[in-house]
Motif scaffolding. Structure first.
Motif, PDB file in Angstrom:
ATOM      1  N   VAL A   1      33.501  37.428  31.238  1.00  0.00           N
ATOM      2  CA  VAL A   1      34.783  36.626  31.284  1.00  0.00           C
ATOM      3  C   VAL A   1      35.785  37.685  31.775  1.00  0.00           C
ATOM      4  O   VAL A   1      36.714  37.386  32.524  1.00  0.00           O
ATOM      5  N   VAL A   2      35.877  39.037  31.221  1.00  0.00           N
ATOM      6  CA  VAL A   2      37.058  39.859  31.706  1.00  0.00           C
ATOM      7  C   VAL A   2      36.754  40.254  33.199  1.00  0.00           C
ATOM      8  O   VAL A   2      37.621  40.384  34.068  1.00  0.00           O
ATOM      9  N   HIS A   3      35.386  40.879  33.758  1.00  0.00           N
ATOM     10  CA  HIS A   3      35.233  41.427  34.948  1.00  0.00           C
ATOM     11  C   HIS A   3      35.033  40.304  35.792  1.00  0.00           C
ATOM     12  O   HIS A   3      35.899  40.287  37.017  1.00  0.00           O
ATOM     13  N   ASP A   4      34.175  39.372  35.758  1.00  0.00           N
ATOM     14  CA  ASP A   4      33.947  38.365  36.809  1.00  0.00           C
ATOM     15  C   ASP A   4      34.726  37.110  36.916  1.00  0.00           C
ATOM     16  O   ASP A   4      35.241  36.694  38.115  1.00  0.00           O
TER      17      ASP A   4
ATOM     18  N   ILE B   1      39.328  39.438  36.302  1.00  0.00           N
ATOM     19  CA  ILE B   1      39.390  40.410  37.281  1.00  0.00           C
ATOM     20  C   ILE B   1      39.263  40.002  38.629  1.00  0.00           C
ATOM     21  O   ILE B   1      40.129  40.030  39.472  1.00  0.00           O
ATOM     22  N   HIS B   2      37.893  39.800  38.831  1.00  0.00           N
ATOM     23  CA  HIS B   2      37.460  39.274  40.177  1.00  0.00           C
ATOM     24  C   HIS B   2      37.730  37.742  40.665  1.00  0.00           C
ATOM     25  O   HIS B   2      37.215  37.377  41.826  1.00  0.00           O
ATOM     26  N   GLN B   3      37.958  37.099  39.722  1.00  0.00           N
ATOM     27  CA  GLN B   3      38.126  35.559  39.998  1.00  0.00           C
ATOM     28  C   GLN B   3      37.027  34.930  40.659  1.00  0.00           C
ATOM     29  O   GLN B   3      37.116  34.080  41.701  1.00  0.00           O
TER      30      GLN B   3
ATOM     31  N   ARG C   1      44.279  33.241  35.920  1.00  0.00           N
ATOM     32  CA  ARG C   1      44.961  33.848  37.010  1.00  0.00           C
ATOM     33  C   ARG C   1      46.340  34.545  36.633  1.00  0.00           C
ATOM     34  O   ARG C   1      46.690  35.500  37.178  1.00  0.00           O
ATOM     35  N   ASN C   2      47.232  33.753  35.937  1.00  0.00           N
ATOM     36  CA  ASN C   2      48.663  34.238  35.649  1.00  0.00           C
ATOM     37  C   ASN C   2      48.873  34.710  34.383  1.00  0.00           C
ATOM     38  O   ASN C   2      49.847  34.018  33.522  1.00  0.00           O
TER      39      ASN C   2
ATOM     40  N   ARG D   1      43.345  45.033  34.056  1.00  0.00           N
ATOM     41  CA  ARG D   1      43.148  44.697  35.317  1.00  0.00           C
ATOM     42  C   ARG D   1      43.575  45.809  36.334  1.00  0.00           C
ATOM     43  O   ARG D   1      43.062  46.405  37.540  1.00  0.00           O
ATOM     44  N   ARG D   2      44.738  46.448  36.065  1.00  0.00           N
ATOM     45  CA  ARG D   2      45.106  47.621  36.806  1.00  0.00           C
ATOM     46  C   ARG D   2      44.346  48.912  36.528  1.00  0.00           C
ATOM     47  O   ARG D   2      44.030  49.540  37.743  1.00  0.00           O
ATOM     48  N   ALA D   3      43.674  48.956  35.591  1.00  0.00           N
ATOM     49  CA  ALA D   3      42.457  50.168  35.435  1.00  0.00           C
ATOM     50  C   ALA D   3      41.427  49.622  36.579  1.00  0.00           C
ATOM     51  O   ALA D   3      40.666  50.530  37.346  1.00  0.00           O
ATOM     52  N   HIS D   4      40.938  48.453  36.582  1.00  0.00           N
ATOM     53  CA  HIS D   4      39.899  48.113  37.355  1.00  0.00           C
ATOM     54  C   HIS D   4      40.410  48.145  39.153  1.00  0.00           C
ATOM     55  O   HIS D   4      39.576  48.503  39.728  1.00  0.00           O
ATOM     56  N   LYS D   5      41.606  47.626  39.103  1.00  0.00           N
ATOM     57  CA  LYS D   5      42.008  47.864  40.605  1.00  0.00           C
ATOM     58  C   LYS D   5      42.099  49.313  41.118  1.00  0.00           C
ATOM     59  O   LYS D   5      41.476  49.778  42.284  1.00  0.00           O
TER      60      LYS D   5
END
Length: 149
Positions: free
Chosen positions: A94-97, A100-102, A108-109, A119-123
């Protein structure tokens, strides 16, 4: 009493999976199995499926094995371990796929501070597209600096 211990084992398995995700991501995915993880950083394919998804399959097999092979006398914590791994896998998906990666266009919002920090950390992790010198390998627990505005 046994149910209390199983709940604790479930929570421990879920929590340990965050460490396992970090460890696997840093030392295996960005290490000797970079060939499987590379397509997650380099979007040079048209497929929805990535070789990187094999890591998910591995942990799914571990989870299912613990659930299927639990035994009331010899491996009575197996179900709790397997369900803890499964719960982490669902949270990770749920969090990653999704978030974050949509891979599915949901969530989304969001304006949630925790979600924005993750999301910032993964970016920042994906900012480096190479095997070496990456940062922030965790998923649900990330450094506090990513939660600051």
């Amino acid at each position: 009493m046994k149910i209390f211990v199983q709940i604790l084992v479930f929570l421990a398995a879920f929590s340990i999976m965050e460490f396992m995700a970090w460890f696997t991501h840093k030392y295996v995915m960005h290490g000797f199995l970079w060939s499987l993880h590379k397509d997650h950083h380099h979007k040079d394919h048209d497929s929805w499926w990535e070789r990187n998804d094999l890591f998910f399959v591995f942990y799914a097999i571990v989870s299912m094995s613990c659930i299927l092979f639990h035994d009331a006398e010899t491996f009575w914590v197996g179900r709790a371990i397997g369900l803890g791994i499964l719960a982490y896998g669902i949270a990770y998906f749920v969090v990653h796929d999704i978030f974050i990666h949509q891979r599915f266009k949901l969530f989304r919002n969001t304006s949630n501070w925790y979600a924005k920090g993750v999301r910032r950390a993964h970016k920042m992790h994906h900012k480096n597209i190479k095997k070496e010198k990456g940062e922030c390998f965790g998923m649900l627990v990330v450094p506090f600096k990513y939660f600051k505005k």
